[in-house]
Design a protein around this motif. Sequence first.
Motif, short mmCIF file in Angstrom:
data_model
loop_
_atom_site.label_atom_id
_atom_site.label_comp_id
_atom_site.label_asym_id
_atom_site.label_seq_id
_atom_site.Cartn_x
_atom_site.Cartn_y
_atom_site.Cartn_z
N MET A 1 0.76 -1.19 0.01
CA MET A 1 -0.19 -0.08 0.17
C MET A 1 0.97 1.27 -0.06
N SER A 2 0.37 2.19 -0.75
CA SER A 2 1.23 3.64 -0.90
C SER A 2 0.04 4.75 -0.95
N ILE A 3 0.41 5.56 -0.04
CA ILE A 3 -0.41 6.94 -0.09
C ILE A 3 0.57 7.95 -0.63
N GLU A 4 0.16 8.64 -1.89
CA GLU A 4 0.76 9.87 -2.32
C GLU A 4 -0.03 10.84 -2.56
N SER A 5 0.48 11.95 -3.00
CA SER A 5 -0.26 13.34 -3.42
C SER A 5 -0.29 13.65 -4.62
N PHE A 6 -1.07 14.20 -5.37
CA PHE A 6 -1.05 15.04 -6.64
C PHE A 6 -0.72 16.38 -6.35
N ASN A 7 -1.10 17.03 -5.06
CA ASN A 7 -0.75 18.23 -4.61
C ASN A 7 0.29 18.88 -3.95
N SER A 8 1.33 17.80 -3.89
CA SER A 8 2.62 18.41 -2.99
C SER A 8 3.57 18.57 -4.27
N GLU A 9 4.51 19.54 -3.98
CA GLU A 9 5.58 19.85 -4.87
C GLU A 9 5.15 20.51 -6.16
N LEU A 10 4.25 21.28 -5.94
CA LEU A 10 3.69 21.78 -7.31
C LEU A 10 4.55 23.02 -7.64
N GLU A 11 5.34 22.93 -8.73
CA GLU A 11 6.08 23.91 -9.41
C GLU A 11 5.68 23.92 -10.80
N PHE A 12 5.03 25.05 -11.20
CA PHE A 12 4.95 25.03 -12.76
C PHE A 12 5.99 25.75 -13.09
N ASP A 13 6.25 25.34 -14.55
CA ASP A 13 7.52 25.92 -15.03
C ASP A 13 6.94 26.43 -16.48
N ALA A 14 7.14 27.81 -16.65
CA ALA A 14 6.60 28.32 -17.96
C ALA A 14 7.38 28.03 -19.07
N SER A 15 8.48 27.30 -19.35
CA SER A 15 9.40 26.90 -20.21
C SER A 15 9.31 25.64 -20.49
#
Length: 113
Positions: A1-15
């Motif tokens: 079992m593993s619990i992960e997040s789609f919302n952690s470490e959100l760093e958008f990059d315009a390039s």
Amino acid sequence: MSIESFNSELEFDASRVKTKVIIETSFSKEIRILLSKGQIMKEHKTPFPILIHILEGEIMLGVNGTIHNMRSGEIIALDGNVPHDLTAKENSIVRLSLSKHDKVERLKDVLES
């Protein structure tokens, strides 16, 4: 079992569009795609069925030449070998569900070409 997040470490990059495999299971690969406003993933297709789920933001999804405006919370299932492209109308977080048999490297090839 593993619990992960789609919302952690959100760093958008315009390039560049950013992708990350969030979790891999016995039947799928769940990938986060971060698209900054205006970024495009050119037309491509996958040999296996996929799910595209908009977690946040808004995109224009082209499928076989028809544009679908997709907003936060919406999800679409596409069969394999269906041409599609994405354009971010605003910063967007997209969940892509790939078959376990598909290769993440194929997605990276789409982004780099």
